[in-house]
Scaffold this active site. Sequence first.
Site, PDB file in Angstrom:
ATOM      1  N   GLU A 183      -8.861-106.768  19.939  1.00 52.10           N
ATOM      2  CA  GLU A 183      -8.591-108.159  19.537  1.00 52.10           C
ATOM      3  C   GLU A 183      -7.318-108.675  20.212  1.00 52.10           C
ATOM      4  O   GLU A 183      -6.338-109.044  19.552  1.00 52.10           O
ATOM      5  CB  GLU A 183      -8.511-108.260  18.013  1.00 52.10           C
ATOM      6  CG  GLU A 183      -9.857-107.934  17.364  1.00 52.10           C
ATOM      7  CD  GLU A 183      -9.923-108.283  15.883  1.00 52.10           C
ATOM      8  OE1 GLU A 183      -8.969-108.879  15.359  1.00 52.10           O
ATOM      9  OE2 GLU A 183     -10.945-107.954  15.266  1.00 52.10           O
ATOM     10  N   HIS A 391     -19.174-106.963   3.575  1.00 53.91           N
ATOM     11  CA  HIS A 391     -18.524-105.703   3.230  1.00 53.91           C
ATOM     12  C   HIS A 391     -17.230-105.584   4.021  1.00 53.91           C
ATOM     13  O   HIS A 391     -17.222-105.086   5.139  1.00 53.91           O
ATOM     14  CB  HIS A 391     -19.418-104.504   3.581  1.00 53.91           C
ATOM     15  CG  HIS A 391     -20.593-104.331   2.664  1.00 53.91           C
ATOM     16  ND1 HIS A 391     -21.568-103.390   2.875  1.00 53.91           N
ATOM     17  CD2 HIS A 391     -20.935-104.973   1.522  1.00 53.91           C
ATOM     18  CE1 HIS A 391     -22.479-103.461   1.905  1.00 53.91           C
ATOM     19  NE2 HIS A 391     -22.122-104.427   1.069  1.00 53.91           N
ATOM     20  N   GLU A 392     -16.131-106.087   3.481  1.00 55.01           N
ATOM     21  CA  GLU A 392     -14.820-105.814   4.085  1.00 55.01           C
ATOM     22  C   GLU A 392     -14.368-104.471   3.522  1.00 55.01           C
ATOM     23  O   GLU A 392     -14.305-104.289   2.310  1.00 55.01           O
ATOM     24  CB  GLU A 392     -13.820-106.922   3.736  1.00 55.01           C
ATOM     25  CG  GLU A 392     -12.388-106.659   4.211  1.00 55.01           C
ATOM     26  CD  GLU A 392     -12.293-106.384   5.715  1.00 55.01           C
ATOM     27  OE1 GLU A 392     -12.579-107.280   6.501  1.00 55.01           O
ATOM     28  OE2 GLU A 392     -11.941-105.235   6.088  1.00 55.01           O
ATOM     29  N   GLU A 461     -14.514-105.531  13.886  1.00 54.43           N
ATOM     30  CA  GLU A 461     -13.574-104.399  14.016  1.00 54.43           C
ATOM     31  C   GLU A 461     -14.293-103.060  14.084  1.00 54.43           C
ATOM     32  O   GLU A 461     -13.796-102.051  13.583  1.00 54.43           O
ATOM     33  CB  GLU A 461     -12.564-104.385  12.851  1.00 54.43           C
ATOM     34  CG  GLU A 461     -11.692-105.605  12.749  1.00 54.43           C
ATOM     35  CD  GLU A 461     -12.242-106.661  11.806  1.00 54.43           C
ATOM     36  OE1 GLU A 461     -13.005-106.314  10.898  1.00 54.43           O
ATOM     37  OE2 GLU A 461     -11.935-107.850  12.003  1.00 54.43           O
ATOM     38  N   GLU A 485     -10.994-116.566  14.786  1.00 53.54           N
ATOM     39  CA  GLU A 485     -10.067-116.392  13.669  1.00 53.54           C
ATOM     40  C   GLU A 485      -8.609-116.500  14.120  1.00 53.54           C
ATOM     41  O   GLU A 485      -7.759-116.971  13.384  1.00 53.54           O
ATOM     42  CB  GLU A 485     -10.314-115.057  12.956  1.00 53.54           C
ATOM     43  CG  GLU A 485     -10.108-113.849  13.842  1.00 53.54           C
ATOM     44  CD  GLU A 485     -10.291-112.513  13.106  1.00 53.54           C
ATOM     45  OE1 GLU A 485     -10.104-112.466  11.896  1.00 53.54           O
ATOM     46  OE2 GLU A 485     -10.612-111.525  13.775  1.00 53.54           O
TER      47      GLU A 485
END
Length: 679
Positions: A183, A391-392, A461, A485
């Site tokens: 990122e 689902h984090e 991620e 983001e």
Amino acid sequence: MHNSHLSIVLGFALLLLTSASKAEPAKQTARYSLQSPDQQLALQLEVKPEGLFYSVNYAGRPVVMPSRLGLKIKGQAALGSGLKVVQTREREYNQDWQQPWGEQQTINEHYRELRVELAETGAKPRQLTLAIRAFNDGIGLRYEVPAQANLQEFVIEDELTEFVLAENSHTWWLPAYRNWGPEYQYLRSALSSVDVAFTPITLEARHYALAIHEAALVNYASMTLRLVNDNTKTLKVDLVPWPNGDKVRTAAPMQSPWRTIQVAPKAIDLLNSHLTLNLNEAPAPENLKADNSYIKPGKYMGIWWEMHIGEKDWSPGPKQGATTARAKEYIDFAAQHDISGILIEGWNKGWEGEWWQRKPTFIFDKPVDGLDLEEVTRYARDKGVEIIGHHETAAGVTYYEQQMDAAFGYYEKLGIHSVKMGYVGTRIDGDQWHHGQYMVNHFQRVVDTAARHKVMVNAHETVTDTGLRRTYPNLMTRECVRGMEYNGGSPDTGNMPDHTTIIPFTRGLSGPIDFTPGIFNFDYKKHRPYNRVPSTLANQLALYVVIYSPLQMVADLPENYAGHPAFQFIDDVPTDWKQSRALQGEIGEYLVIARQDKHSPDWYLGAITNQDARKLEVKLDFLAPKARYEAQIYRDGKDADWETNPEAYEIKRINVTAKSTLELDLKPGGGTAVRFKQR
Ligand code: NOJ
Ligand code: CA
């Protein structure tokens, strides 16, 4: 549609030659060569007493100079030298196959293959096989360790594969081993100034472009590439390690992912290659027999951007984003438009406070107070919209796996067929890299568990794509890039305007990107005074064509779209394509892509530029020869500028045919989006 992967449109698989040559004496060099079907690419393999070496030529020019191959097994001598050739096999394969969904429906898989079975001489000989495939658009090369007496369970301490590049080229790369995975914004430097890079890595040589990556990464570590000493042209595989330095824990029989080298005349041609997908396996027959009707590309909106721009929060309380009423507003908007899914971040229990700073506390089958998820899914279903789960994990994989089956079972019961995953954190479970074998294997369990419960996966991620969507058709899309983001949330470090002109040439070569385009309101300075979306509105529209994803977010808030004439393009643009053509572009400068809708004769075009205004001419010869089209053009307004006037746009309609040329006038940070509607 769902059994169509099976249908063989045209094809033959031909065994050219099986030679069981006598074991070559290890003292001499044995040489083999393999050419692509069009003979433009050629690979040479040398089996020398001191090791295995390969080199690659393209159109008569060297691309990769003799480069070492082999594996270092922990506690043993390197597997790669002192080998003799036991047997070689060559064959040609040429078959079309169908993607159930994708950027291209029919893909031709045409390669020549060379398999070289090797064995050590000496007291306790070990065996190793090299599989090499030459396509017209690149080379694939993998190690296979067959079942054998002298090598059973083992640890790969190092993979010796090198890429000794022929030229010191401009290289687009992303440093590996930093806190937030890939990122970051890409760097451009001379090859000789690279340090250690994620793949895909893209190089522009004088007479060709190339990209190095991997395909079919299963039960192995991701590959990064490290420059061997400063000021050289040699990249060496550096597998992402376990905390103790092991690279891969494995047992024979096993095979490595394919090491891939895509080569093309120009960088733009790399975007039209399907090498990565072609080096993945077709779905297993059981998988094909299963009911895959839940797997559907589409556009989604969600309670998301309002958190990133600071209007709302993931935590329960006064600023809570996930509420029944807000979810219904999104559903109402989606039901009136071509938006099939609604994501609700912060939907479950455990998001209190600074959730990313601590061990995870998420509960994956209990909605947060204030959100009646059963009611919301019912409301959505009645309106023909589906809720998308979230689902984090906050990078807590062990914690998550304890709940994973129940979590997907819960979604299945509610009729939720899509999940967005996330692994926010600098390390997985405290001490693992996001790209090591530990995470590769975890993510495979996620995809398998999701499939058992009929859920599509969109992961953030996670491990970078290696084309596994061919084998696992519920593995839809991933982030693995610096996404939208960063333009919204803290820290106040947004993307640069050229970012979206780089990522399709780099990260995009590996597979779909959940970049989350579509921001229409550029004024969110209340909580984010220093952030901005570094593009014009027409550029945002163009991203729906330029950046491929089967699940494409419509990222802004419904209020910012309501009644906006330019929303029509987002409503119209498909997410499943019959064919795609990258037409023009230079990395970091501009890009023009055309795609044909899978379900209609209509074509769509997206063009974007970096911070520089530019005029381009696009020949419309991709349109059907005799047909007539209305081009519905969404372009930058006269004074549009990403910095000073991002919202200025115009809609224009003109009649065109395949003989027409379209003049594009892109403003700084701008773009053009076109729908070619057949008349
Ligand atoms: C990072 C993801 O990329 C983003 O989309 C998401 O909103 C946050 N994590 C929270 O899960
Ligand atoms: Ca992210």
